[in-house]
Design an enzyme around this catalytic site. Sequence first.
Site, PDB file in Angstrom:
ATOM      1  N   ARG A  24     -25.961  59.825  30.061  1.00 29.75           N
ATOM      2  CA  ARG A  24     -26.929  58.957  30.737  1.00 29.75           C
ATOM      3  C   ARG A  24     -27.043  59.266  32.235  1.00 29.75           C
ATOM      4  O   ARG A  24     -26.236  60.000  32.790  1.00 29.75           O
ATOM      5  CB  ARG A  24     -26.514  57.484  30.568  1.00 29.75           C
ATOM      6  CG  ARG A  24     -25.157  57.209  31.190  1.00 29.75           C
ATOM      7  CD  ARG A  24     -24.545  55.915  30.697  1.00 29.75           C
ATOM      8  NE  ARG A  24     -23.273  55.673  31.378  1.00 29.75           N
ATOM      9  CZ  ARG A  24     -22.941  54.546  31.968  1.00 29.75           C
ATOM     10  NH1 ARG A  24     -23.766  53.525  31.967  1.00 29.75           N
ATOM     11  NH2 ARG A  24     -21.778  54.398  32.566  1.00 29.75           N
ATOM     12  N   LYS A 162     -17.850  65.726  35.987  1.00 31.50           N
ATOM     13  CA  LYS A 162     -18.582  65.446  34.750  1.00 31.50           C
ATOM     14  C   LYS A 162     -19.194  66.740  34.243  1.00 31.50           C
ATOM     15  O   LYS A 162     -19.917  67.415  34.984  1.00 31.50           O
ATOM     16  CB  LYS A 162     -19.687  64.414  35.009  1.00 31.50           C
ATOM     17  CG  LYS A 162     -19.164  63.027  35.345  1.00 31.50           C
ATOM     18  CD  LYS A 162     -18.654  62.301  34.116  1.00 31.50           C
ATOM     19  CE  LYS A 162     -18.249  60.865  34.445  1.00 31.50           C
ATOM     20  NZ  LYS A 162     -17.648  60.188  33.282  1.00 31.50           N
ATOM     21  N   ASP A 190     -14.381  65.539  32.737  1.00 35.42           N
ATOM     22  CA  ASP A 190     -14.785  64.535  31.747  1.00 35.42           C
ATOM     23  C   ASP A 190     -16.015  65.050  31.042  1.00 35.42           C
ATOM     24  O   ASP A 190     -17.088  65.149  31.624  1.00 35.42           O
ATOM     25  CB  ASP A 190     -15.067  63.193  32.428  1.00 35.42           C
ATOM     26  CG  ASP A 190     -15.262  62.063  31.418  1.00 35.42           C
ATOM     27  OD1 ASP A 190     -15.272  62.367  30.195  1.00 35.42           O
ATOM     28  OD2 ASP A 190     -15.393  60.903  31.831  1.00 35.42           O
ATOM     29  N   GLU A 218     -11.040  65.145  29.649  1.00 37.56           N
ATOM     30  CA  GLU A 218     -11.250  63.819  29.068  1.00 37.56           C
ATOM     31  C   GLU A 218     -12.341  63.854  28.008  1.00 37.56           C
ATOM     32  O   GLU A 218     -13.417  64.398  28.234  1.00 37.56           O
ATOM     33  CB  GLU A 218     -11.641  62.870  30.209  1.00 37.56           C
ATOM     34  CG  GLU A 218     -11.940  61.455  29.773  1.00 37.56           C
ATOM     35  CD  GLU A 218     -12.099  60.505  30.961  1.00 37.56           C
ATOM     36  OE1 GLU A 218     -11.792  60.911  32.100  1.00 37.56           O
ATOM     37  OE2 GLU A 218     -12.530  59.372  30.738  1.00 37.56           O
ATOM     38  N   ASP A 243     -10.810  58.850  25.903  1.00 36.55           N
ATOM     39  CA  ASP A 243     -11.496  57.715  26.541  1.00 36.55           C
ATOM     40  C   ASP A 243     -12.250  56.931  25.460  1.00 36.55           C
ATOM     41  O   ASP A 243     -11.713  55.989  24.892  1.00 36.55           O
ATOM     42  CB  ASP A 243     -12.430  58.216  27.652  1.00 36.55           C
ATOM     43  CG  ASP A 243     -13.134  57.077  28.386  1.00 36.55           C
ATOM     44  OD1 ASP A 243     -12.813  55.912  28.111  1.00 36.55           O
ATOM     45  OD2 ASP A 243     -14.009  57.347  29.235  1.00 36.55           O
ATOM     46  N   LYS A 267      -9.591  51.142  29.779  1.00 37.29           N
ATOM     47  CA  LYS A 267     -10.649  50.463  30.551  1.00 37.29           C
ATOM     48  C   LYS A 267     -10.737  49.033  30.043  1.00 37.29           C
ATOM     49  O   LYS A 267     -10.790  48.820  28.831  1.00 37.29           O
ATOM     50  CB  LYS A 267     -11.997  51.160  30.349  1.00 37.29           C
ATOM     51  CG  LYS A 267     -12.084  52.535  30.977  1.00 37.29           C
ATOM     52  CD  LYS A 267     -13.436  53.172  30.698  1.00 37.29           C
ATOM     53  CE  LYS A 267     -13.516  54.543  31.352  1.00 37.29           C
ATOM     54  NZ  LYS A 267     -14.677  55.316  30.856  1.00 37.29           N
ATOM     55  N   ASP A 321      -8.615  55.990  38.064  1.00 34.91           N
ATOM     56  CA  ASP A 321     -10.025  56.374  38.116  1.00 34.91           C
ATOM     57  C   ASP A 321     -10.841  55.095  38.292  1.00 34.91           C
ATOM     58  O   ASP A 321     -11.483  54.625  37.362  1.00 34.91           O
ATOM     59  CB  ASP A 321     -10.391  57.129  36.830  1.00 34.91           C
ATOM     60  CG  ASP A 321     -11.877  57.479  36.761  1.00 34.91           C
ATOM     61  OD1 ASP A 321     -12.498  57.623  37.831  1.00 34.91           O
ATOM     62  OD2 ASP A 321     -12.415  57.585  35.647  1.00 34.91           O
ATOM     63  N   ASP A 323     -13.403  54.383  40.642  1.00 29.78           N
ATOM     64  CA  ASP A 323     -14.304  54.779  41.717  1.00 29.78           C
ATOM     65  C   ASP A 323     -15.630  54.018  41.721  1.00 29.78           C
ATOM     66  O   ASP A 323     -16.477  54.297  42.557  1.00 29.78           O
ATOM     67  CB  ASP A 323     -14.543  56.301  41.682  1.00 29.78           C
ATOM     68  CG  ASP A 323     -15.296  56.739  40.430  1.00 29.78           C
ATOM     69  OD1 ASP A 323     -15.473  55.903  39.517  1.00 29.78           O
ATOM     70  OD2 ASP A 323     -15.709  57.906  40.368  1.00 29.78           O
TER      71      ASP A 323
HETATM   72 MG    MG Z   1     -14.728  59.041  30.525  1.00 36.26          MG
END
Ligand code: MG
Length: 363
Positions: A24, A162, A190, A218, A243, A267, A321, A323
């Site tokens: 996204r 990313k 990631d 990740e 993740d 998370k 992480d 951020d």
């Molecule tokens: Mg991730």
Amino acid sequence: MKITDIKFAMLKVPLVTPFKTALRSVSEIEDVIIIVETDTGQCGYGGAPATAAITGDTHGSIIEAIRVIMKPLLIGKEIANINELTEVVQASIVKNYSAKAALEIALYDLFAQLYNAPLYKILGGGEPTLSTDITISVDYIDKMVEDSKKAVEQGFETLKIKVGKDIGLDIERIKAIYAEVKDTALLRLDANQGWTAKEAVFALRNLEDAGVKLELVEQPVRADNLDGMKYITERVHTPVMADESTFGPKEVIDLIKIRAADIINIKLMKTGGISNAIKIADIASTYEVECMIGCMLESSVSVAAAAHFAVAKSNIVRKIDLDGPSLCQYDPVESNVIFNNSEITISDSPGLGIKKIDGLRML
Ligand code: MG
């Protein structure tokens, strides 16, 4: 301290640059903010973003799950009985993890306020400073190298790159960034589910052979592809982190048992809040599997709670992480957690120490 009402608001914060992953592209953070009111006049705050592509939660579903299902079960209940409250929240409805997280954050905020201590102390204490990485979005190579240099100049010592759109280009991206910052920053990758298992092994071996040292990779493959995660974990030296493949404690146990990853990314928006995050950290610690504390693109209300949790569980949550707030143009939230680029520090005011939230739009 009894719960008397639960109110809802929206909070929007513009990002410095658009956040782009394999899944996204987003240009602002927009969270549902939960305000739990009590008979002492004290309020607890929680929040959650909509991440339909990851958790299935939308702003509408978060508000509706809390308003219709959870709120009636909590009105009149004592904040002192936090374990009972979190069990009520977790059992109230299946899934809806971000709604549960938003509400649990507010409840824990109040629980810590009740005992007049910052949340991390109530969760077990610890040294209240953390050092977070920052995300470098997927883009043209030159732009990613430029963004990486800028982040290092701002003091970030770990960059989360990313990748995951095009395997050949991804390898070039990483090599270019590594060449530029290898002496000053650690790199995390990631892939956000963007690769196949074979592509991941190919890319990581290529990078390893080229001398590129990565701290971790990740979620290289699709969330439900645990066989693929295991395939990669067995074949590369680079540590593999799960993740989107793990949400709650049971999934973490399954993942650890089949050794489908080396590291777990916790998370709050996936675990359904702090109670399950604690369980996961304790499970991971039992198996000596390291954890990261991560966040979605979310405002500093919920990221503050994640920071408190990470401090209290720093024995096993060793990678940070968080951020979200540093990707924003400004921080509208005044709490006891200070986000200053890579440095996160927590002061001693009770709970999450939220004094005001600018731009809050009450619903
Ligand atoms: Mg991730």
